[in-house]
Design a protein around this motif. Structure first.
Motif, short mmCIF file in Angstrom:
data_model
loop_
_atom_site.label_atom_id
_atom_site.label_comp_id
_atom_site.label_asym_id
_atom_site.label_seq_id
_atom_site.Cartn_x
_atom_site.Cartn_y
_atom_site.Cartn_z
N LYS A 28 0.83 -1.21 0.00
CA LYS A 28 0.00 0.00 0.00
C LYS A 28 0.86 1.26 0.00
O LYS A 28 0.56 2.24 -0.69
N ALA A 29 1.96 1.25 0.74
CA ALA A 29 2.85 2.41 0.79
C ALA A 29 3.50 2.66 -0.56
O ALA A 29 3.62 3.82 -1.00
N LYS A 32 0.90 4.17 -2.85
CA LYS A 32 0.64 5.56 -2.47
C LYS A 32 1.81 6.46 -2.86
O LYS A 32 1.60 7.56 -3.39
N ARG A 33 3.02 6.00 -2.63
CA ARG A 33 4.22 6.76 -2.97
C ARG A 33 4.23 7.13 -4.45
O ARG A 33 4.68 8.20 -4.83
N GLY A 35 1.44 7.20 -6.35
CA GLY A 35 0.14 7.74 -6.75
C GLY A 35 -0.64 6.79 -7.65
O GLY A 35 -1.38 7.23 -8.52
N THR A 37 -3.52 3.97 -8.19
CA THR A 37 -4.76 3.45 -7.63
C THR A 37 -4.85 1.95 -7.92
O THR A 37 -4.09 1.41 -8.73
N TYR A 38 -5.82 1.30 -7.27
CA TYR A 38 -6.03 -0.12 -7.54
C TYR A 38 -6.46 -0.35 -8.99
O TYR A 38 -6.07 -1.34 -9.60
#
Length: 87
Positions: A28-29, A32-33, A35, A37-38
């Motif tokens: 997840k990190a 996020k790092r 940018g 999305t799933y």
């Protein structure tokens, strides 16, 4: 103690539980790092031959009980060439 997560029976006392949580947080990190999305991850995985959709990815990642191969495929898909396992 046992509980159901989708079709999987999980044990809170499982010796792998902390590692599953850690793997989930690492993935997840990294998403996020960057940018990502799933939905974007699903597209990137399709390019590698994996048939995952956004909802499946959200469920699989939230459980944290995915395989090392899945983690490696995700890392390749998002261009993560280095990964630190330090806590």
């Amino acid at each position: 103690m046992m509980f159901f997560a989708g079709d999987v029976i999980m044990s809170v006392d499982s010796p792998t539980a902390p590692y599953e949580e850690r793997a989930k947080n690492i993935l997840k990190a990294e998403l996020k790092r960057r940018g990502i999305t799933y939905a974007q991850l699903a597209e990137k995985l399709k390019a590698l031959g994996a048939n995952e959709n956004e909802r499946n990815l959200a469920n699989k990642i939230s459980r944290g009980s995915f395989t090392a191969a899945f983690l490696m495929m995700c890392m390749e898909a998002i261009g993560a060439n280095n990964l630190s396992l330090e806590t």
